[in-house]
Design an enzyme around this catalytic site. Sequence first.
Site, PDB file in Angstrom:
ATOM      1  N   ASP A  12       0.078  -0.676  18.519  1.00 60.14           N
ATOM      2  CA  ASP A  12       0.497   0.276  17.487  1.00 60.14           C
ATOM      3  C   ASP A  12       0.649   1.687  18.093  1.00 60.14           C
ATOM      4  OD1 ASP A  12       0.668   0.962  14.458  1.00 60.14           O
ATOM      5  OD2 ASP A  12      -0.891   2.321  15.198  1.00 60.14           O
ATOM      6  N   ILE A  42       0.470  13.365   8.948  1.00 59.33           N
ATOM      7  CA  ILE A  42       0.577  14.564   9.799  1.00 59.33           C
ATOM      8  C   ILE A  42       2.051  14.828  10.105  1.00 59.33           C
ATOM      9  CG2 ILE A  42      -0.094  15.613  12.005  1.00 59.33           C
ATOM     10  CD1 ILE A  42      -2.297  13.478  12.216  1.00 59.33           C
ATOM     11  N   GLU A  87       9.326  10.168   9.359  1.00 56.68           N
ATOM     12  CA  GLU A  87       8.149  11.032   9.572  1.00 56.68           C
ATOM     13  C   GLU A  87       6.840  10.241   9.487  1.00 56.68           C
ATOM     14  OE1 GLU A  87       7.788  14.736  10.138  1.00 56.68           O
ATOM     15  OE2 GLU A  87       6.043  13.597  10.754  1.00 56.68           O
ATOM     16  N   THR A 104       0.821  -1.206   0.000  1.00 50.22           N
ATOM     17  CA  THR A 104       0.000   0.000   0.000  1.00 50.22           C
ATOM     18  C   THR A 104       0.862   1.266   0.000  1.00 50.22           C
ATOM     19  OG1 THR A 104      -1.625  -1.253   1.246  1.00 50.22           O
ATOM     20  CG2 THR A 104      -1.900   1.136   1.224  1.00 50.22           C
ATOM     21  N   LYS A 125       4.100   4.145  18.685  1.00 52.15           N
ATOM     22  CA  LYS A 125       4.151   5.530  18.203  1.00 52.15           C
ATOM     23  C   LYS A 125       4.441   6.507  19.347  1.00 52.15           C
ATOM     24  CE  LYS A 125       1.083   4.573  14.293  1.00 52.15           C
ATOM     25  NZ  LYS A 125      -0.333   4.492  13.879  1.00 52.15           N
ATOM     26  N   LYS A 133       6.818   1.850  11.846  1.00 50.78           N
ATOM     27  CA  LYS A 133       6.845   2.227  13.273  1.00 50.78           C
ATOM     28  C   LYS A 133       7.365   1.109  14.164  1.00 50.78           C
ATOM     29  CE  LYS A 133       2.480   0.884  12.163  1.00 50.78           C
ATOM     30  NZ  LYS A 133       1.222   1.238  11.569  1.00 50.78           N
TER      31      LYS A 133
HETATM   32  N1  HSE Z   1      -3.260   0.700  11.633  1.00 48.75           N
HETATM   33  C1  HSE Z   1      -2.661   1.996  11.759  1.00 48.75           C
HETATM   34  C2  HSE Z   1      -3.737   2.993  12.193  1.00 48.75           C
HETATM   35  C3  HSE Z   1      -2.043   2.386  10.448  1.00 48.75           C
HETATM   36  O1  HSE Z   1      -4.923   2.652  12.130  1.00 48.75           O
HETATM   37  O2  HSE Z   1      -3.432   4.085  12.616  1.00 48.75           O
HETATM   38  C4  HSE Z   1      -1.175   3.614  10.482  1.00 48.75           C
HETATM   39  O3  HSE Z   1      -0.066   3.465  11.309  1.00 48.75           O
END
Ligand code: HSE
Length: 405
Positions: free
Chosen positions: A196, A131, A124, A11, A200, A100
């Site tokens: 996730d 963003i 980034e 993607t 981050k 990430k």
């Molecule tokens: N699965 C992640 C989200 C994708 O929904 O934010 C982007 O890092």
Amino acid sequence: MIQIAVLGYGTVGSGVVEVLDTNKESIKKRAGEEIHIKYVLDLRDFPGSPIEKILVHDFETIMKDPEVKIVVEVMGGVEPAYTFSKRALEAGKSVCTSNKELVARHGLELIEIAKAHKVNYMFEASCGGGIPIIRPLNSSLTADEIDEITGILNGTTNYILTEMGDRYADFEAVLKEAQEKGYAERNPEADVEGFDACRKIAILSSLAYGAHVNYESIYTEGITKITAEDMKYASLLGMKVKLLATSKRKGEKFYAMVCPELVGKNSPLYSVNGVFNAIFVHGNVLGDAMFYGSGAGKLPTASAVVGDVVDCAKHQGKTVVTYWSSKVLDQVDIKDVEHKFFVRVKGNLQEDKEKIEVLFGKAEFISVPGLDDEFGFVTEMMSEGTFDEKAAACPEILGRIRIRA
Ligand code: HSE
């Protein structure tokens, strides 16, 4: 002309190819020279696609070509992305990534390797998709001591929570819809369990505080226990449930955590809905700032990756300073962090109110029409440790959500 290679034609990789093609002329002006994709690496074949002629299956082709100055790693996962990134940097090629997982795990080491070879490791797109937030933390907010970052950093969970709140729908039903619409992965664990968002906030905190935040040390709670009933209480309280990733100064130390929280209308994060992301930053001289936009998706993410490619092209032979040191950030024990808590209890409000007040102290009670076998209450500020002790003595508790002060 600067030659680059793209690792992974998924993607984001196909988005990078598209962005470089669509905005070729303006990117050339901004970079100072044309950016040309010499290779795309993928295990698969793509007959009839625009990259058919530049597709390679062997990473060594890229490694052996001294013309390739920038490698875009958009493969995802730790291996082979880690080995490929490390080897590219050691060979004097800059690397730009949206990965990430890799940045949270090996970012510090890869930045150091880049520095030693006078190239750049840029990421980034790893936080907040399109963003701009890494570059502002690195280059713009350098006059500040940052003391808080709170983000809605995961589009999938923000979409699910928004839909649950709007329709008082159950988690499982909305997750299924999100999967059908392509907003959630077939295996949604990393998103819905908060992993996730955890990676981050570890990356953002490491950059903001200039000390390493190990993502494995961050308390992380996902959204799988949030129910349609919780949303009814939230609505009566005039609040919304958001999965917040926070890192905040507490005295001389910091704490970091990822968990669902009730957010009131006075918070700028209240209005961040659907797949959008937002990152709230507080600095000692800046005050408040918020970065808002498309946190995921092919083109927004590719836009951030290509922005890094342009930056690398402009900084050839020079490493852009990244404030991420190997000193480990001193973190507060999460048990000492204080919140108000919203609690749902099985029972009858009139009969059980006194017992709750004896156990939890002063509380604000709430009941939802139609939910007859239960009621809710909001505690005063108390530490996580104190709350857990009290909750252990109350087997009637159905659930609890922290409230953002
Ligand atoms: N699965 C992640 C989200 C994708 O929904 O934010 C982007 O890092």
